[in-house]
Scaffold this motif. Structure first.
Motif, PDB file in Angstrom:
ATOM      1  N   ASP A 172     -16.907 -21.817  16.416  1.00  0.00           N
ATOM      2  CA  ASP A 172     -16.769 -23.277  16.476  1.00  0.00           C
ATOM      3  C   ASP A 172     -17.877 -23.999  15.720  1.00  0.00           C
ATOM      4  O   ASP A 172     -18.079 -25.203  15.894  1.00  0.00           O
ATOM      5  N   ALA A 173     -18.602 -23.278  14.869  1.00  0.00           N
ATOM      6  CA  ALA A 173     -19.693 -23.896  14.105  1.00  0.00           C
ATOM      7  C   ALA A 173     -19.521 -23.532  12.634  1.00  0.00           C
ATOM      8  O   ALA A 173     -20.230 -22.694  12.085  1.00  0.00           O
ATOM      9  N   LEU A 174     -18.536 -24.199  12.006  1.00  0.00           N
ATOM     10  CA  LEU A 174     -18.161 -23.853  10.639  1.00  0.00           C
ATOM     11  C   LEU A 174     -18.311 -25.060   9.726  1.00  0.00           C
ATOM     12  O   LEU A 174     -17.971 -26.187  10.090  1.00  0.00           O
ATOM     13  N   LEU A 175     -18.828 -24.797   8.542  1.00  0.00           N
ATOM     14  CA  LEU A 175     -18.941 -25.812   7.503  1.00  0.00           C
ATOM     15  C   LEU A 175     -18.316 -25.268   6.232  1.00  0.00           C
ATOM     16  O   LEU A 175     -18.575 -24.120   5.851  1.00  0.00           O
ATOM     17  N   LEU A 176     -17.478 -26.061   5.589  1.00  0.00           N
ATOM     18  CA  LEU A 176     -16.854 -25.660   4.328  1.00  0.00           C
ATOM     19  C   LEU A 176     -17.671 -26.175   3.156  1.00  0.00           C
ATOM     20  O   LEU A 176     -18.243 -27.271   3.218  1.00  0.00           O
ATOM     21  N   LEU A 177     -17.706 -25.388   2.094  1.00  0.00           N
ATOM     22  CA  LEU A 177     -18.342 -25.835   0.856  1.00  0.00           C
ATOM     23  C   LEU A 177     -17.297 -25.956  -0.234  1.00  0.00           C
ATOM     24  O   LEU A 177     -16.598 -24.990  -0.548  1.00  0.00           O
ATOM     25  N   HIS A 178     -17.180 -27.143  -0.806  1.00  0.00           N
ATOM     26  CA  HIS A 178     -16.410 -27.255  -2.041  1.00  0.00           C
ATOM     27  C   HIS A 178     -17.203 -26.542  -3.124  1.00  0.00           C
ATOM     28  O   HIS A 178     -18.416 -26.706  -3.249  1.00  0.00           O
ATOM     29  N   CYS A 179     -16.513 -25.753  -3.934  1.00  0.00           N
ATOM     30  CA  CYS A 179     -17.189 -24.927  -4.933  1.00  0.00           C
ATOM     31  C   CYS A 179     -16.238 -24.673  -6.089  1.00  0.00           C
ATOM     32  O   CYS A 179     -15.043 -24.476  -5.894  1.00  0.00           O
ATOM     33  N   THR A 180     -16.776 -24.711  -7.292  1.00  0.00           N
ATOM     34  CA  THR A 180     -16.033 -24.272  -8.465  1.00  0.00           C
ATOM     35  C   THR A 180     -16.733 -23.034  -9.006  1.00  0.00           C
ATOM     36  O   THR A 180     -17.893 -23.099  -9.415  1.00  0.00           O
ATOM     37  N   SER A 181     -16.046 -21.907  -8.979  1.00  0.00           N
ATOM     38  CA  SER A 181     -16.664 -20.633  -9.370  1.00  0.00           C
ATOM     39  C   SER A 181     -16.613 -20.458 -10.885  1.00  0.00           C
ATOM     40  O   SER A 181     -15.912 -19.606 -11.427  1.00  0.00           O
ATOM     41  N   SER A 182     -17.394 -21.288 -11.550  1.00  0.00           N
ATOM     42  CA  SER A 182     -17.528 -21.244 -13.006  1.00  0.00           C
ATOM     43  C   SER A 182     -18.989 -21.513 -13.312  1.00  0.00           C
ATOM     44  O   SER A 182     -19.576 -22.461 -12.748  1.00  0.00           O
ATOM     45  N   TYR A 183     -19.601 -20.715 -14.178  1.00  0.00           N
ATOM     46  CA  TYR A 183     -21.060 -20.706 -14.300  1.00  0.00           C
ATOM     47  C   TYR A 183     -21.516 -20.883 -15.750  1.00  0.00           C
ATOM     48  O   TYR A 183     -21.462 -19.936 -16.516  1.00  0.00           O
ATOM     49  N   PRO A 184     -21.988 -22.081 -16.131  1.00  0.00           N
ATOM     50  CA  PRO A 184     -22.029 -23.315 -15.338  1.00  0.00           C
ATOM     51  C   PRO A 184     -20.676 -24.003 -15.315  1.00  0.00           C
ATOM     52  O   PRO A 184     -19.811 -23.726 -16.143  1.00  0.00           O
ATOM     53  N   PRO A 186     -18.239 -27.002 -16.016  1.00  0.00           N
ATOM     54  CA  PRO A 186     -18.166 -28.201 -16.861  1.00  0.00           C
ATOM     55  C   PRO A 186     -17.747 -29.410 -16.027  1.00  0.00           C
ATOM     56  O   PRO A 186     -17.082 -29.254 -14.984  1.00  0.00           O
ATOM     57  N   PRO A 187     -18.109 -30.613 -16.438  1.00  0.00           N
ATOM     58  CA  PRO A 187     -17.811 -31.813 -15.640  1.00  0.00           C
ATOM     59  C   PRO A 187     -16.350 -31.955 -15.257  1.00  0.00           C
ATOM     60  O   PRO A 187     -16.032 -32.352 -14.134  1.00  0.00           O
ATOM     61  N   GLU A 188     -15.438 -31.616 -16.178  1.00  0.00           N
ATOM     62  CA  GLU A 188     -14.019 -31.818 -15.892  1.00  0.00           C
ATOM     63  C   GLU A 188     -13.473 -30.867 -14.835  1.00  0.00           C
ATOM     64  O   GLU A 188     -12.348 -31.048 -14.342  1.00  0.00           O
ATOM     65  N   ASP A 189     -14.258 -29.857 -14.445  1.00  0.00           N
ATOM     66  CA  ASP A 189     -13.813 -28.898 -13.431  1.00  0.00           C
ATOM     67  C   ASP A 189     -14.517 -29.070 -12.082  1.00  0.00           C
ATOM     68  O   ASP A 189     -14.318 -28.267 -11.174  1.00  0.00           O
ATOM     69  N   ILE A 190     -15.319 -30.110 -11.953  1.00  0.00           N
ATOM     70  CA  ILE A 190     -16.092 -30.276 -10.716  1.00  0.00           C
ATOM     71  C   ILE A 190     -15.218 -30.744  -9.560  1.00  0.00           C
ATOM     72  O   ILE A 190     -15.304 -30.221  -8.444  1.00  0.00           O
ATOM     73  N   ASN A 191     -14.391 -31.747  -9.800  1.00  0.00           N
ATOM     74  CA  ASN A 191     -13.435 -32.227  -8.784  1.00  0.00           C
ATOM     75  C   ASN A 191     -14.093 -32.604  -7.460  1.00  0.00           C
ATOM     76  O   ASN A 191     -13.730 -32.102  -6.390  1.00  0.00           O
ATOM     77  N   LEU A 192     -15.031 -33.524  -7.513  1.00  0.00           N
ATOM     78  CA  LEU A 192     -15.760 -33.913  -6.310  1.00  0.00           C
ATOM     79  C   LEU A 192     -14.871 -34.548  -5.247  1.00  0.00           C
ATOM     80  O   LEU A 192     -15.226 -34.539  -4.060  1.00  0.00           O
TER      81      LEU A 192
END
Length: 346
Positions: A172-184, A186-192
């Motif tokens: 019951d103690a979960l936090l999700l992380l938005h993440c784009t697995s691309s290194y680095p 690019p801005p167009e793939d961030i999708n905030l």
């Protein structure tokens, strides 16, 4: 998490992901902890994987840029040289405890998870590449240690499976992380915009695992509700290795912390009302109904008798129509700010 509650009313938890940027050198790992703490990190993350947990084909290679050159090397050898033993983990956690920063790590199997639990960690993370490892996620839930679940490369259905596995195991103690697995990334793939979307879909706090270059994306994520930010961290971007180039160095991480804290301060309150500072501005900058010319006792106010000038301490322009037709009961000079006491009642 790590002794801190996460949510809308708490400061963003900012983690420096050292990951494998220690290059297998404990001296570098310790120096990185100190540098991250000095730069303002709330947490420091490592990876306590066992290479054989996820890799057996030694012919697989990884291509990356390091020190300005393209490197192609064996994945197995790259990961193997950066493995951390349970004794090394204990040493690094002790250092973090001494510096008052949260130590956490990403395990790759049940045994490496147990190594962390034996250390008494207050936070654990499941990496994006292990999002579909539901058995590991269930074990994380059973540990009762707050867990961060990274969602890079995932579909909504896969995230739902992982969250469901965690909850079904009693977590019951979960936090999700938005993440784009691309290194680095690019801005167009961030999708905030996925930050508030994930929070709405799963009813969980959401953070941002930032693989971009610079600090703009992290600050933007916080503006959209991220309560946790993780950023790769290195002592020097020019060190050899796959992640140094797009990681923050101590100076840049310090800028990241500053920008996030400034964004948090700027977000302020959602209540629409003048601030304390604006109350003086209302007096100085707003307009009042003002005599456009000198007027004599008994003269009737007409529309052209008025102009709207600063300051805003008199009758506001929105009430100007109520003045038309009134009779002044005293002489007033040009530029006089009208008050109701200047007029005879109708």
């Amino acid at each position: 998490m790590g002794g801190r509650r996460l949510g809308d009313d708490t400061p963003c938890f900012i983690a420096a992901e050292i990951g494998i940027n220690h290059n297998g050198d404990m001296k570098i790992a310790h120096q990185a902890i100190d540098a991250a703490v000095d730069a303002g990190a709330d947490g420091v993350k490592f990876q306590n994987y066992v290479t054989e947990d996820f890799l057996s084909d030694k012919s697989l290679t990884y291509r990356y840029i390091s020190q300005g050159r393209e490197i192609v090397e064996s994945q197995y050898e790259m990961f193997k040289r950066c493995e951390l033993s349970s004794m090394q983990l204990a040493e690094l956690k002790a250092h973090c405890d001494e510096r008052g920063v949260t130590f956490f790590s990403t395990p790759t199997g049940i045994s490496s998870l147990r190594d962390l639990l034996e250390l008494g960690v207050s936070l654990i993370k499941n990496g994006s590449d292990f999002l579909t490892h539901l058995d590991l996620i269930r074990e994380m839930a059973r540990s009762e240690v707050p867990t961060v679940l990274s969602t890079g490369m995932a579909t909504v259905a896969e995230i739902d499976d992982a969250v469901g596995a965690y909850r079904s195991a009693g977590g019951d103690a979960l936090l999700l992380l938005h993440c784009t697995s691309s290194y680095p990334t690019p801005p167009e793939d961030i999708n905030l915009r996925r930050v508030p979307t994930l929070s709405q879909l799963f009813g969980l706090p959401v953070g941002f695992s930032d693989h971009t270059e610079g600090t703009v994306a992290a600050a933007g994520a916080v503006a959209l509700g991220a309560c946790f930010v993780e950023k790769h961290f290195t002592l020097n971007k020019h060190m050899p290795g796959p992640d140094h180039r797009f990681s923050t160095d101590p100076e840049e991480f310090g800028f990241l912390v500053r920008d996030i804290r400034n964004i948090e301060s700027a977000l302020g309150s959602s209540i629409v009302a003048p601030t304390k500072a604006e109350m003086m501005s209302r007096h100085d900058f707003r307009l009042s109904c003002t005599a456009s010319r000198a007027m004599r006792l008994g003269e009737i106010v007409e529309r052209n008798s008025m102009v709207f000038h600063r300051p805003g301490s008199g009758i506001p322009p929105k009430l100007s129509e109520a003045l038309v037709g009134l009779t002044v009961k005293r002489d007033v000079p040009a530029g006089h700010r009208f008050s109701w006491e200047d007029f005879h009642e109708r």
